[in-house]
Enzyme design. Structure first.
Site, PDB file in Angstrom:
ATOM      1  CG  HIS A 249      -2.094   0.928   1.052  1.00  0.00           C
ATOM      2  ND1 HIS A 249      -2.034   2.255   1.360  1.00  0.00           N
ATOM      3  CD2 HIS A 249      -3.344   0.685   0.563  1.00  0.00           C
ATOM      4  CE1 HIS A 249      -3.211   2.813   1.069  1.00  0.00           C
ATOM      5  NE2 HIS A 249      -4.023   1.878   0.588  1.00  0.00           N
TER       6      HIS A 249
ATOM      7  CD  GLU B  38      -9.042  -3.713  -3.787  1.00  0.00           C
ATOM      8  OE1 GLU B  38     -10.073  -4.164  -3.247  1.00  0.00           O
ATOM      9  OE2 GLU B  38      -9.061  -2.898  -4.698  1.00  0.00           O
TER      10      GLU B  38
HETATM   11  N1  ACO Z   1       4.043  -7.550  -4.594  1.00  0.00           N
HETATM   12  C1  ACO Z   1       5.376  -7.533  -4.825  1.00  0.00           C
HETATM   13  N2  ACO Z   1       6.137  -6.438  -4.683  1.00  0.00           N
HETATM   14  C2  ACO Z   1       5.518  -5.321  -4.295  1.00  0.00           C
HETATM   15  C3  ACO Z   1       4.147  -5.253  -4.040  1.00  0.00           C
HETATM   16  C4  ACO Z   1       3.392  -6.437  -4.193  1.00  0.00           C
HETATM   17  N3  ACO Z   1       2.093  -6.466  -3.972  1.00  0.00           N
HETATM   18  N4  ACO Z   1       3.826  -4.014  -3.668  1.00  0.00           N
HETATM   19  C5  ACO Z   1       4.943  -3.293  -3.715  1.00  0.00           C
HETATM   20  N5  ACO Z   1       5.977  -4.089  -4.090  1.00  0.00           N
HETATM   21  C6  ACO Z   1       7.375  -3.703  -4.242  1.00  0.00           C
HETATM   22  C7  ACO Z   1       7.595  -2.947  -5.539  1.00  0.00           C
HETATM   23  O1  ACO Z   1       7.929  -3.815  -6.608  1.00  0.00           O
HETATM   24  C8  ACO Z   1       8.742  -2.029  -5.171  1.00  0.00           C
HETATM   25  O2  ACO Z   1       9.942  -2.748  -5.216  1.00  0.00           O
HETATM   26  P1  ACO Z   1      11.291  -2.015  -5.743  1.00  0.00           P
HETATM   27  O3  ACO Z   1      11.497  -0.859  -4.804  1.00  0.00           O
HETATM   28  O4  ACO Z   1      12.315  -3.081  -5.651  1.00  0.00           O
HETATM   29  O5  ACO Z   1      10.987  -1.562  -7.145  1.00  0.00           O
HETATM   30  C9  ACO Z   1       8.476  -1.714  -3.697  1.00  0.00           C
HETATM   31  O6  ACO Z   1       7.684  -2.792  -3.196  1.00  0.00           O
HETATM   32  C10 ACO Z   1       7.688  -0.437  -3.515  1.00  0.00           C
HETATM   33  O7  ACO Z   1       6.576  -0.468  -4.378  1.00  0.00           O
HETATM   34  P2  ACO Z   1       5.977   0.827  -5.034  1.00  0.00           P
HETATM   35  O8  ACO Z   1       5.241   0.457  -6.273  1.00  0.00           O
HETATM   36  O9  ACO Z   1       7.006   1.911  -5.137  1.00  0.00           O
HETATM   37  O10 ACO Z   1       4.979   1.276  -3.896  1.00  0.00           O
HETATM   38  P3  ACO Z   1       3.703   2.115  -4.113  1.00  0.00           P
HETATM   39  O11 ACO Z   1       3.411   2.774  -2.854  1.00  0.00           O
HETATM   40  O12 ACO Z   1       3.808   2.994  -5.302  1.00  0.00           O
HETATM   41  O13 ACO Z   1       2.620   0.968  -4.478  1.00  0.00           O
HETATM   42  C11 ACO Z   1       0.756  -0.409  -4.593  1.00  0.00           C
HETATM   43  C12 ACO Z   1       1.479   0.681  -3.798  1.00  0.00           C
HETATM   44  C13 ACO Z   1       0.518   0.093  -6.014  1.00  0.00           C
HETATM   45  C14 ACO Z   1      -0.589  -0.673  -3.962  1.00  0.00           C
HETATM   46  C15 ACO Z   1       1.608  -1.689  -4.609  1.00  0.00           C
HETATM   47  O14 ACO Z   1       1.853  -2.133  -3.298  1.00  0.00           O
HETATM   48  C16 ACO Z   1       1.005  -2.797  -5.455  1.00  0.00           C
HETATM   49  O15 ACO Z   1       1.218  -2.822  -6.670  1.00  0.00           O
HETATM   50  N6  ACO Z   1       0.231  -3.750  -4.842  1.00  0.00           N
HETATM   51  C17 ACO Z   1      -0.401  -4.796  -5.596  1.00  0.00           C
HETATM   52  C18 ACO Z   1      -1.702  -4.316  -6.208  1.00  0.00           C
HETATM   53  C19 ACO Z   1      -2.778  -4.098  -5.163  1.00  0.00           C
HETATM   54  O16 ACO Z   1      -2.953  -4.886  -4.238  1.00  0.00           O
HETATM   55  N7  ACO Z   1      -3.526  -3.006  -5.355  1.00  0.00           N
HETATM   56  C20 ACO Z   1      -4.605  -2.605  -4.436  1.00  0.00           C
HETATM   57  C21 ACO Z   1      -4.130  -1.498  -3.528  1.00  0.00           C
HETATM   58  S1  ACO Z   1      -5.356  -1.068  -2.329  1.00  0.00           S
HETATM   59  C22 ACO Z   1      -6.399  -0.009  -3.119  1.00  0.00           C
HETATM   60  O17 ACO Z   1      -6.026   0.741  -3.951  1.00  0.00           O
HETATM   61  C23 ACO Z   1      -7.831  -0.011  -2.771  1.00  0.00           C
END
Ligand code: ACO
Length: 369
Positions: free
Chosen positions: A258, A313
């Protein structure tokens, strides 16, 4: 002199994705991402979901912002549903291959087509369950079912969807879900709604734009893929190896991570508590718990510097599946629950009265000297 960048080399100046940047004051919701707390107008989400109906939770969120036409919100939403149903013909006339979500946007565009006023927060929020149910029925080749204005939203939504009254536990589960996702700070779709509202476009435009932002898998498009993941894992024993393989392929695990929470999303537990209230044992809950613990262990190992935990989610998918909502409807249902939140933010943005217009840094070629 800075070298001009080509398309593939573009790194946004805001590579932080505006993380932590404050662009609005709000009285609506407050997230403490470290403690894992969510307040709606000062009340913890745990005190609202499972305790108040969707309508009563909206009345709590909307206090001082929205003036109700007459009576309580339940009655006003009943009237809004009936008015929305009068415009369902436009949805039936739209191309056959539209998704439910796309057809809902057609319905929203056509809302109150023959009325003089543009639709307000009550008309739009009240219409959404009708648009969802009608769009699904049209997709199934069935006639949309007229609303019953005397029922509460969750009850009537399921009735219009299924064609028959839903069992009480399903109504309670959907009500709990809708309250849980009512508002959540300046998430991507709410921000999109506020940007659109800041141009003085009307509320319906802001909600249609917000739906576009909601749809992506990094936001409200994640719960369907969560269920796909559980299906792919199949059995609790497969969880560790499946998750490890998925992560090593570079994929993101849907339902985890998140932007704001550095701990567990409190809404995940509110929804999990809803699962425990269902009358039957749910084998998918056992599977989900195995996948969750495998995912948390693997994510902690793979990303030790980034606290990645369960988000809303994950248990959305399990709860809605348990009450037999088709996975293709998870994102549309998210939009139904979030619409009153979007509308409230639109009203706040209208009151703020300032155009949201950030800047970009030009890194392209300069004219020849
Ligand atoms: N699985 C694997 N790796 C992850 C995940 C995940 N679910 N979430 C974040 N990471 C990793 C990223 O790859 C990144 O790694 P890096 O620094 O080596 O590149 C690091 O963690 C940080 O991730 P960011 O994308 O920079 O974090 P951000 O805050 O932008 O992302 C997000 C948040 C988009 C929700 C992300 O955690 C994600 O993609 N989750 C999966 C999709 C999901 O569950 N979406 C629903 C969110 S809740 C909602 O909106 C209602």
């Amino acid at each position: 002199m800075t070298k001009a960048l080509k398309h593939g080399e573009l790194t946004p100046a805001n590579a932080t994705g505006l993380e932590g940047v404050i662009v609005a004051n709000t009285v609506l919701s407050d997230i403490d991402g470290i403690k894992g707390e969510l307040l709606l107008r000062g009340k913890p989400i745990e005190a609202l979901a499972g305790h108040l109906s969707f309508e009563d939770a909206i009345a709590h969120l909307w206090q001082d912002l929205v003036s109700l036409p007459s009576g309580d919100l339940r009655r006003a939403f009943g009237t809004a549903r009936v008015r929305a149903f009068a415009g369902v013909a436009a949805m039936q006339a739209a191309p056959a291959d539209l998704t439910v979500f796309e057809r809902m946007r057609v319905g929203l565009s056509a809302l109150s087509l023959h009325e003089t006023q543009t639709p307000d927060a009550v008309a739009i929020s009240g219409a959404m369950p009708v648009l969802l149910a009608a769009a699904q029925r049209i997709k199934e080749g069935l006639s949309p079912i007229a609303p019953d204005s005397g029922l509460r939203t969750a009850e009537d939504l399921l009735r219009m969807l299924l064609g028959t009254p839903a069992p009480g536990h399903a109504v309670e589960a959907v009500d709990r879900y809708l309250v849980t996702i009512l508002d959540h700070g300046l998430n991507a779709s709410t921000f999109a709604a506020r940007v659109i509202a800041s141009t003085q476009a009307d509320m319906r435009d802001a909600v249609i734009g917000a739906m576009g932002a909601l749809k992506g898998p990094l936001h409200g498009g994640a719960p369907g893929p969560v269920l796909d993941m559980l299906d792919a894992v199949g059995q609790p024993d497969n969880a560790d190896s499946w998750i490890e393989q998925e992560l090593s392929s570079g994929a993101r695990l849907m339902g985890f991570g998140h932007r704001v929470y550095r701990t567990r999303d409190p809404r995940a537990d509110v929804l999990k508590a809803g699962l425990r209230k269902l009358p039957q044992d749910n084998p998918k809950l056992v599977l989900a718990e195995a996948v969750e613990s495998a995912a948390l262990a693997a994510l902690a190992k793979a990303k030790p510097d980034r606290a990645l935990d369960t988000n809303v989610e994950f248990y959305t998918a399990v709860l809605l599946d348990a009450v037999e909502i088709d996975r293709s409807l998870f994102t549309p249902l998210f939009a139904v629950g979030r619409t009153p939140g979007w509308c409230a933010h639109v009203l706040e943005q209208q009151a703020a009265g300032k155009l949201i217009r950030p800047a970009s840094r030009y890194v392209g070629p300069k004219p020849d000297a």
